[in-house]
Write an enzyme that holds these catalytic residues in place. Structure first.
Site, PDB file in Angstrom:
ATOM      1  N   LYS A   1       0.743   5.596   3.879  1.00 45.50           N
ATOM      2  CA  LYS A   1       2.223   5.295   3.451  1.00 45.50           C
ATOM      3  C   LYS A   1       2.257   5.781   1.905  1.00 45.50           C
ATOM      4  O   LYS A   1       3.363   5.688   1.378  1.00 45.50           O
ATOM      5  CB  LYS A   1       2.657   3.545   3.287  1.00 45.50           C
ATOM      6  CG  LYS A   1       2.829   3.102   4.750  1.00 45.50           C
ATOM      7  CD  LYS A   1       3.378   1.627   4.653  1.00 45.50           C
ATOM      8  CE  LYS A   1       3.550   0.982   5.799  1.00 45.50           C
ATOM      9  NZ  LYS A   1       3.828  -0.181   5.745  1.00 45.50           N
TER      10      LYS A   1
ATOM     11  N   ASP B   1      -2.777   1.000   6.139  1.00 43.81           N
ATOM     12  CA  ASP B   1      -1.409   1.572   5.701  1.00 43.81           C
ATOM     13  C   ASP B   1      -1.716   2.623   4.613  1.00 43.81           C
ATOM     14  O   ASP B   1      -0.617   2.978   3.953  1.00 43.81           O
ATOM     15  CB  ASP B   1      -0.843   0.577   5.321  1.00 43.81           C
ATOM     16  CG  ASP B   1       0.223  -0.129   6.421  1.00 43.81           C
ATOM     17  OD1 ASP B   1       0.379   0.661   7.503  1.00 43.81           O
ATOM     18  OD2 ASP B   1       0.736  -1.173   6.245  1.00 43.81           O
TER      19      ASP B   1
END
Lengths: 327, 130
Positions: A189, A186
């Site tokens: 992000k 991730d």
């Protein structure tokens, strides 16, 4: 007759004959004075005998000497030949010793050189790995500050991923690589706007498009170093689905990297069984049922089989409780 | 051809045991089989009976034919003239070399010789010409 005399005197064997001839000649010259010539004759005879003996002695000595000399010379020849042979063997042995010593030295130098190179390479590898792993933790720290994702979530995902990879029979180095790469899924992000990340409700289509961008951003963030190759694949593909309905590239089946297929299962399971601002934590059984239901649709069936097997062994629950149940 | 090269049979003729040992030990590292002769006459007999793939010949080997003689004789016979011969001798003058090559030797090595030199020389001769 005069001419014969010197010759006869030189040959030992005919001497007696010669003296017999000599006698009458002397006595014929002075027939009245017999005494003096007789004495002279006897003296001469004696002198000749002595000389004869001396000659014989000298001859014998010379012969003996010649014999001894010949023998010695023979010995000396043998000796010289032997010496020469020994000298040749010594030169030969020396040459071999030198050549072998040179070979040995070269071999030793080559080995030392190799060891040095190997040591340097190992140091470089260790240093590169250290740099890479530190990079991972810094990135993860940065993402954690921005996202509500916690370090515990990432740690659990990592452990699930490593367990599944090992269950699938992957080599230890790959298991480890999948592990540290999984925490990077991730990282993109960090570029996702806070209002979309923190939205307490379902995202609009536009917002969802922005959200999808984190996969592409994550891959780009991880540059082109080999160390992050799996990390890039995981970041890009962890929202792809086995049936080809995922994002951002709608890859399907084995087009999706194995690491990403494993991370997908681990990430979703941990999200389901953790408390989030918008939902309570699901029970382990419900989480498992959801994963099993996704087999062949969202998830790689092979990965799901490994995961279920780990679950039945209690390994998944062990990780969940060991790392902590905090969101 | 490759197989023949790997399994080559070599004959060393030298009157000195230590030289023969040295050569045998050196060449057996290459997997070659080594036959030995301690004089010229034996060298001729073994060469005719065993037809080695290559011969190493010392020059002075005591009584009987010397290395040059052996070389000439083998080169003059139809069945043995194909055996490559390497002279291996302490005779290092140009004229000796000339005699050796005139006798039909393929190479002329002088003592003291080095192990690699020996192996390389033989390899070059045995290697299939291509």
């Amino acid at each position: 007759m005069d001419g014969e005399r010197p010759t006869a005197l030189h040959t030992g064997l005919s001497r007696t004959v010669e003296l017999a001839e000599l006698g009458p000649t002397l006595s014929a010259e002075s027939e009245t004075e017999t005494k003096a010539p007789e004495i002279f004759r006897q003296l001469l005879q004696q002198a000749i005998r002595v000389s004869e003996q001396a000659n014989a002695q000298a001859l014998r000595m010379a012969t003996d000497f010649a014999a001894v000399y010949a023998r010695e010379q023979h010995l000396a020849k043998d000796f010289e030949a032997k010496l020469e042979e020994l000298a040749l063997l010594e030169r030969q042995a020396t040459r071999y010793a030198e050549d072998l010593a040179t070979l040995l030295r070269l071999e030793r130098e080559r080995r030392l050189e190799l060891e040095r190179a190997l040591g340097a390479e190992q140091n470089t590898n260790v240093e590169l790995r250290r740099t890479g792993l530190q990079g991972v933790s810094h990135i993860v720290m940065a993402v954690s500050l921005k996202d509500m994702t916690t370090g515990q979530h990432l740690l659990r995902v990592r452990k699930y991923v490593e367990s599944i990879a090992a269950k699938l029979g992957l080599p230890p180095a790959t298991v480890e690589e999948f592990g540290y790469s999984s925490v990077l899924h991730d990282v993109g992000k960090i570029q996702t706007p806070d209002d979309i990340l923190g939205a307490p409700h379902e995202l609009s289509t536009d917002q969802f498009d922005v959200m999808k961008q984190h996969c592409i951003d994550g891959e780009a963030m991880l540059g082109d170093a080999k160390f992050f190759a799996t990390g890039r694949a995981v970041a890009r593909e962890h929202h792809e689905r086995w049936d080809g309905t995922g994002y951002p590239d709608r890859k399907q089946g084995r087009e999706i990297s194995l690491a990403a297929r494993i991370v997908a299962v681990a990430d979703v399971y941990d999200a389901l069984t953790s408390k989030r601002p918008y939902k309570e934590a699901w029970s382990a059984e419900r989480g498992l049922a959801s994963i099993e239901a996704g087999s062949g649709k969202q998830f790689d069936p092979g990965v799901v089989v490994a995961f279920v097997s780990l679950y039945r062994e209690g390994a998944i629950e062990h990780i969940r409780t060991e790392v902590g149940d905090q969101p | 051809m490759k197989g023949a090269y790997d399994m080559a049979k070599l004959l060393i003729a030298d009157d000195l045991v230590p030289i023969r040992q040295m050569v045998r030990i050196t060449l057996s590292t290459q997997g070659w089989t080594i036959l030995e002769a301690e004089n010229g006459q034996k060298a001729l007999e073994i060469a005719r009976a065993e037809r080695p793939d290559l011969m190493l010949l010392d020059v002075d080997m005591g009584a009987g034919p010397n290395g040059f003689d052996v070389c000439r004789e083998l080169k003059s016979a139809e069945e043995t003239k194909g055996i490559p011969i390497v002279m291996l001798t302490a005779h290092d003058s140009e004229s000796d070399r000339a005699v050796g090559f005139a006798a039909g030797a393929a190479q002329y090595l002088t003592k003291p010789f080095g192990p690699l030199e020996l192996i390389d020389t033989i390899r070059t001769i045995l290697a299939p010409a291509s």
